[in-house]
Design a protein around this motif. Structure first.
Motif, short mmCIF file in Angstrom:
data_model
loop_
_atom_site.label_atom_id
_atom_site.label_comp_id
_atom_site.label_asym_id
_atom_site.label_seq_id
_atom_site.Cartn_x
_atom_site.Cartn_y
_atom_site.Cartn_z
N ASN A 31 0.81 -1.23 0.00
CA ASN A 31 0.00 0.00 0.00
C ASN A 31 0.84 1.27 0.00
N LYS A 32 2.06 1.20 -0.54
CA LYS A 32 2.92 2.38 -0.46
C LYS A 32 3.47 2.77 -1.84
N THR A 33 2.77 2.40 -2.91
CA THR A 33 3.34 2.61 -4.23
C THR A 33 2.76 3.81 -4.96
N SER A 34 2.02 4.65 -4.27
CA SER A 34 1.43 5.82 -4.92
C SER A 34 2.46 6.94 -5.02
N SER A 35 2.18 7.89 -5.90
CA SER A 35 3.09 9.02 -6.04
C SER A 35 2.96 9.95 -4.86
N CYS A 36 3.95 10.80 -4.69
CA CYS A 36 3.97 11.69 -3.52
C CYS A 36 3.25 12.99 -3.86
N LYS A 37 1.94 13.01 -3.73
CA LYS A 37 1.16 14.19 -4.02
C LYS A 37 0.80 14.89 -2.71
N PHE A 47 0.49 16.75 15.62
CA PHE A 47 1.00 15.59 16.35
C PHE A 47 0.00 14.44 16.34
N GLY A 48 0.54 13.23 16.14
CA GLY A 48 -0.29 12.04 16.23
C GLY A 48 -1.14 11.75 15.01
N VAL A 49 -0.87 12.42 13.89
CA VAL A 49 -1.62 12.15 12.66
C VAL A 49 -0.66 11.64 11.59
N SER A 50 -1.20 10.97 10.58
CA SER A 50 -0.35 10.36 9.55
C SER A 50 0.33 11.43 8.70
N LEU A 51 1.42 11.05 8.07
CA LEU A 51 2.14 11.96 7.19
C LEU A 51 1.24 12.49 6.08
N GLU A 52 0.34 11.62 5.58
CA GLU A 52 -0.54 12.00 4.48
C GLU A 52 -1.53 13.10 4.88
N SER A 53 -1.78 13.25 6.18
CA SER A 53 -2.79 14.20 6.65
C SER A 53 -2.21 15.58 6.99
N LEU A 54 -0.90 15.71 6.91
CA LEU A 54 -0.24 16.95 7.33
C LEU A 54 -0.13 17.96 6.19
N SER A 63 7.57 16.96 -1.32
CA SER A 63 6.65 17.52 -0.32
C SER A 63 7.09 17.12 1.09
N VAL A 64 7.31 18.11 1.92
CA VAL A 64 7.80 17.88 3.30
C VAL A 64 6.83 18.55 4.27
N PRO A 65 6.47 17.86 5.38
CA PRO A 65 5.55 18.47 6.35
C PRO A 65 5.99 19.88 6.75
N SER A 66 5.05 20.80 6.73
CA SER A 66 5.35 22.21 7.02
C SER A 66 6.00 22.36 8.39
N PHE A 67 5.47 21.63 9.38
CA PHE A 67 6.04 21.74 10.73
C PHE A 67 7.52 21.38 10.73
N LEU A 68 7.88 20.29 10.03
CA LEU A 68 9.27 19.83 10.03
C LEU A 68 10.18 20.86 9.37
N ASP A 165 7.56 7.13 -0.91
CA ASP A 165 7.88 8.51 -1.28
C ASP A 165 7.57 9.52 -0.18
N ARG A 166 6.39 9.40 0.44
CA ARG A 166 6.00 10.38 1.44
C ARG A 166 6.99 10.40 2.61
N ASN A 167 7.38 9.22 3.05
CA ASN A 167 8.36 9.11 4.14
C ASN A 167 9.74 9.56 3.66
N LEU A 168 10.07 9.19 2.43
CA LEU A 168 11.40 9.46 1.88
C LEU A 168 11.71 10.94 1.84
N THR A 169 10.76 11.74 1.36
CA THR A 169 11.03 13.17 1.23
C THR A 169 11.17 13.84 2.60
N ALA A 170 10.35 13.41 3.56
CA ALA A 170 10.45 13.98 4.91
C ALA A 170 11.81 13.63 5.53
#
Length: 265
Positions: A31-37, A47-54, A63-68, A165-170
């Motif tokens: 379940n991790k093969t989608s593009s990083c949109k 805090f406490g929410v998934s990377l996709e929700s940030l 795309s990198v979480p704004s907080f980070l 991808d989502r984890n990779l960019t962060a």
């Protein structure tokens, strides 16, 4: 980069890890093969929410979480602070800061560096799933037990190419930042070894902080720290597929079915 090309590159890394190092990566494409949109969320919770929700910023690496991004920028302005990430911030201040962040308020610019560093650790520790995916962690640990330092580093960096991808960019953004911090260790006393020991438990979510230390947990913690140390030292190649494997990708692109090969099971 197209989704199929990215997945084939990951497959190339998976196959080489198995053939060259005997490291299997079960469920690497779960379940991790989608593009990083970038996704849009009505919630301001950090805090406490998934990377996709940030909420995200579009950075050079993706795309990198704004907080980070904001937290790293604040810390870079105070990169000479002694004990950065090691010294704990005030529990009362941290609680107030995270409440403001979850309410969508900007508060990092006036926060103390030790408090911002503490928030970054909490951010990673409280992700619903570890930013270094659970399905890859055993493979990462096995890479640290290869015979030579050269093999350990090569296998570890190759495994970074398999991260979604989502984890990779962060992580790419964060390890670039940590590499900069480590280069100022003469002032901040936080070289890559110190940083890796402090941050590994937050990035890999291993065990309970109240768990009793024994020989097995101590060994695992050392191996985890070795993973993070390798990433900080080699931040410039984090998630970058080696050229000799990139050259194989065009031929592999002929069949999208390759993504669902036996290596994915």
């Amino acid at each position: 980069m197209k989704v199929m090309e990215r997945n084939v590159m990951r497959l190339a890394a998976v196959q080489h890890l198995r053939s060259a190092y005997g490291i299997k990566t079960k469920n690497w494409n779960k379940n991790k093969t989608s593009s990083c949109k970038t996704t849009t969320s009505n919630s301001t919770k950090v805090f406490g929410v998934s990377l996709e929700s940030l909420p995200y910023y579009n950075m050079e690496c993706g795309s990198v979480p704004s907080f980070l991004v904001d937290a790293c920028m604040k810390l870079l302005a105070h990169v000479d602070t002694e004990g950065l990430f090691r010294k704990s911030g005030s529990i009362i201040r941290l609680k107030a800061l995270r409440a403001k962040l979850d309410a969508g308020e900007e508060c990092l610019s006036t926060a103390l560096p030790c408090d911002v560093a503490g928030l970054v650790k909490q951010f990673f520790r409280e992700l619903p799933e570890p930013v270094l995916p659970a399905e890859l962690q055993e493979a990462f640990l096995k890479a640290q037990q290869l015979p030579t330092e050269e093999e350990r580093a090569a296998a570890t960096m190759l495994l970074s190419c398999v991260i979604p991808d989502r984890n990779l960019t962060a992580l790419r953004h964060f390890f670039d930042f940590l590499h900069t911090v480590s280069k100022r260790s003469a002032e901040n006393k936080m070289d890559s070894s110190n940083l890796s020991v402090i941050l590994a438990p937050n990035l890999l979510h291993f065990g309970d902080c109240t768990e009793k230390m024994n020989a097995n947990t101590e060994k695992r913690l050392k191996l985890q720290a070795a993973i993070i140390h390798c990433f900080i030292e080699n931040a410039h190649t984090f998630g970058v597929l080696p050229q000799f494997l990139r050259e194989k990708v065009p031929a592999m692109m002929g069949s999208e079915a390759g993504i669902l090969s036996p290596y994915s099971r």
